[in-house]
Design an enzyme around this catalytic site. Sequence first.
Site, PDB file in Angstrom:
ATOM      1  N   ASP A  56       4.287 -10.874 -39.112  1.00 47.84           N
ATOM      2  CA  ASP A  56       3.825  -9.775 -38.515  1.00 47.84           C
ATOM      3  C   ASP A  56       2.462  -9.364 -37.996  1.00 47.84           C
ATOM      4  OD1 ASP A  56       1.597 -11.639 -39.029  1.00 47.84           O
ATOM      5  OD2 ASP A  56       0.606 -10.911 -40.475  1.00 47.84           O
ATOM      6  N   HIS A  72      10.804  -9.652  -7.737  1.00 44.53           N
ATOM      7  CA  HIS A  72      10.277  -9.613  -8.666  1.00 44.53           C
ATOM      8  C   HIS A  72      10.066 -10.478  -9.834  1.00 44.53           C
ATOM      9  CE1 HIS A  72      12.829  -5.172  -9.991  1.00 44.53           C
ATOM     10  NE2 HIS A  72      11.794  -4.712  -9.126  1.00 44.53           N
ATOM     11  N   ASP A 110       1.127  -7.171  -6.139  1.00 48.80           N
ATOM     12  CA  ASP A 110       1.852  -5.830  -6.465  1.00 48.80           C
ATOM     13  C   ASP A 110       1.425  -5.435  -7.581  1.00 48.80           C
ATOM     14  OD1 ASP A 110       3.090  -3.290  -7.362  1.00 48.80           O
ATOM     15  OD2 ASP A 110       4.513  -3.682  -6.773  1.00 48.80           O
ATOM     16  N   ASP A 141      -0.233   1.213  -9.038  1.00 48.06           N
ATOM     17  CA  ASP A 141       0.660   1.180  -8.188  1.00 48.06           C
ATOM     18  C   ASP A 141       0.448   1.181  -6.727  1.00 48.06           C
ATOM     19  OD1 ASP A 141       3.104  -0.106  -8.272  1.00 48.06           O
ATOM     20  OD2 ASP A 141       4.524   0.966  -8.096  1.00 48.06           O
ATOM     21  N   HIS A 161      14.768  -2.330  -0.607  1.00 47.40           N
ATOM     22  CA  HIS A 161      14.222  -1.133  -1.874  1.00 47.40           C
ATOM     23  C   HIS A 161      13.734   0.269  -1.040  1.00 47.40           C
ATOM     24  CE1 HIS A 161      10.193  -2.354  -0.523  1.00 47.40           C
ATOM     25  NE2 HIS A 161      10.498  -3.329  -0.881  1.00 47.40           N
ATOM     26  N   HIS A 185       8.346   5.829  -5.447  1.00 48.01           N
ATOM     27  CA  HIS A 185       8.938   6.421  -6.687  1.00 48.01           C
ATOM     28  C   HIS A 185       8.075   7.236  -6.877  1.00 48.01           C
ATOM     29  CE1 HIS A 185       6.357   3.429  -8.760  1.00 48.01           C
ATOM     30  NE2 HIS A 185       7.133   2.703  -8.133  1.00 48.01           N
ATOM     31  N   HIS A 200       7.226   4.304 -12.761  1.00 51.49           N
ATOM     32  CA  HIS A 200       8.871   4.681 -12.363  1.00 51.49           C
ATOM     33  C   HIS A 200       8.472   5.598 -13.208  1.00 51.49           C
ATOM     34  CE1 HIS A 200      10.330   0.760 -10.089  1.00 51.49           C
ATOM     35  NE2 HIS A 200       9.051   1.347 -10.036  1.00 51.49           N
ATOM     36  N   GLU A 232       5.525   2.328  -0.415  1.00 50.10           N
ATOM     37  CA  GLU A 232       6.485   1.087   0.027  1.00 50.10           C
ATOM     38  C   GLU A 232       7.004   0.655   0.738  1.00 50.10           C
ATOM     39  OE1 GLU A 232       7.088  -0.419  -4.113  1.00 50.10           O
ATOM     40  OE2 GLU A 232       7.038   1.477  -4.761  1.00 50.10           O
ATOM     41  N   TYR A 279      10.918  -8.948   3.901  1.00 49.86           N
ATOM     42  CA  TYR A 279      11.513 -10.470   3.448  1.00 49.86           C
ATOM     43  C   TYR A 279      12.130 -11.177   4.283  1.00 49.86           C
ATOM     44  CZ  TYR A 279       9.488  -6.741   0.520  1.00 49.86           C
ATOM     45  OH  TYR A 279       8.311  -5.333  -0.693  1.00 49.86           O
ATOM     46  N   ARG A 290       4.358  -6.226   1.522  1.00 46.04           N
ATOM     47  CA  ARG A 290       4.745  -5.336   1.454  1.00 46.04           C
ATOM     48  C   ARG A 290       3.704  -4.374   1.607  1.00 46.04           C
ATOM     49  NH1 ARG A 290       7.659  -5.791  -2.488  1.00 46.04           N
ATOM     50  NH2 ARG A 290       5.977  -5.943  -4.437  1.00 46.04           N
ATOM     51  N   GLU A 337       2.210  -0.706  -0.588  1.00 42.39           N
ATOM     52  CA  GLU A 337       2.269   0.354  -1.313  1.00 42.39           C
ATOM     53  C   GLU A 337       0.967   0.678  -1.165  1.00 42.39           C
ATOM     54  OE1 GLU A 337       3.822  -1.316  -5.102  1.00 42.39           O
ATOM     55  OE2 GLU A 337       4.335   1.062  -5.775  1.00 42.39           O
TER      56      GLU A 337
HETATM   57  N1  GLY Z   1       5.887  -2.223  -9.415  1.00 41.81           N
HETATM   58  C1  GLY Z   1       6.423  -1.850  -9.269  1.00 41.81           C
HETATM   59  C2  GLY Z   1       6.717  -0.955  -8.155  1.00 41.81           C
HETATM   60  O1  GLY Z   1       6.861  -1.014  -6.959  1.00 41.81           O
HETATM   61  O2  GLY Z   1       8.022   0.185  -7.949  1.00 41.81           O
HETATM   62 MN    MN Z   2       5.723   0.974  -6.813  1.00 42.80          MN
HETATM   63 MN    MN Z   3       4.421  -2.010  -6.753  1.00 40.54          MN
END
Ligand code: GLY
Ligand code: MN
Ligand code: MN
Length: 467
Positions: free
Chosen positions: A44, A252, A269, A280, A363, A367, A374, A414, A418, A435, A437
Amino acid sequence: MKRGAAASPEVCALRRTRLAEQLARHGGGVAVLPTAPERPRSGDSDHPYRHDSHFHYLTGFDEPQAWLLLDASGRSTLLCREKNTEREIWDGHRVGPEAAPATLGVHDAHPVEALDKLAAERLANASAVWFPFGLHDGLQARVDGWLAELRTRERSGVQPPAMQRDLSPLLSEMRLVKDESELGTMRRAARISAGAHARAMRYCAEHFRGGSAGLPEYRIEAELLHEFRRHGAQAPAYGSIVAAGANACVLHYAAGDAELRPGELCLIDAGCELDGYASDITRTFPADGRFSAAQRELYELVLAAQQAAVAATRPGARKQDAHWAAVRVLSQGMLDCGLLDRRKVGDVDAVIDSAAYRAFYMHGTGHWLGRDVHDVGDYLAADEDPVEQPDGLGGRVVKRPSRVLQPGMVVTIEPGLYVRPAEGVPERYWNIGIRIEDDAVVTASGCELISRDVPVDAREIEALMRA
Ligand code: GLY
Ligand code: MN
Ligand code: MN
């Protein structure tokens, strides 16, 4: 869980009016929008409740089991849980249908149990039913049920809507350009997150200054969470990444129990959600406060790529310009430092054309950011014809161009690098993952970085960690 302050009833009413105008412009009809379901965790116990972002944008209402009906004339109806003394003792206050119009500014409100009857009533003879396609389990079937019910009344002159239309694109477009109250919240969220990153840097510096050995990632994560909550943020906006050393090369990665050691980099991150809006931020810093030569070399390269991307983030530029600006700087840097062998991959244009840079940068560069980390919004220009362009994988593709940025849009910027151990890759760079960002609001003349309350310059990071 209470999700914090919402936009005022007046702001939400204005958003509903603007959406109703869109419905009218697109042939009219009735929009049906549920909030998010409660999700059981086990037995529950539920997962912490989080409203649906579209729904909260239009209502400011954060209780579960609620629906909004909005027709093209602007009439708004809320369906919500009834007051219930017993349940309110266990779960907390409910607004209830009687108080909802005065509290939220909707035209009328009813118990959620009346949904099927009311929805069928509103949809009778409407030109279209609008709802978000593919976002809510069971919603399509529910709508089909209402249409089937109306069809049984066709002989008495009742027509079901002839069209089912996706509500998401209209709402996503609205949400893509943020108003001042949204930007105010996003600035505050970014400031809290930046403070959390600075706190994590100081925490690591202190730990290693005492000559201690490893520091588990989860303890660094705890510093972030503490800082988020103590400033009133409701939760992390996504699972925090705290990656010690080589773990930074797992894109990730989640904070685990690996230990950060002196001499390694730490990639964090993490960003909080404040009053329904995400931040972010990523920073990469030396565990013990001093970049090694190889770390500094790659760090400066990623920072230069980010600076190029920031310069390309301005009204009139395309969303993807920032990515290609970053890719060009990174690709040139990979050639200069020997990560890529010029004799094998050619010059910088060849590296970009073949996407050879993807060995170390795989990547995108950013975004949309908003209620969701996102965030919603089309990445391609709606009003332009498809053109041939790089597919980012070394090939070509025909699709609409990237959309043009305009003031009020919020993006992340960002870039990263790597480096996994591999033959032909200079050993001094092995296991370095970086990275950087930041969150950027597109302004009238460029962009405003709202996440810079934590340093990004290598020397400034070192100075903060020395202090
Ligand atoms: N933390 C998710 C991204 O940077 O897209
Ligand atoms: Mn991001
Ligand atoms: Mn991020």
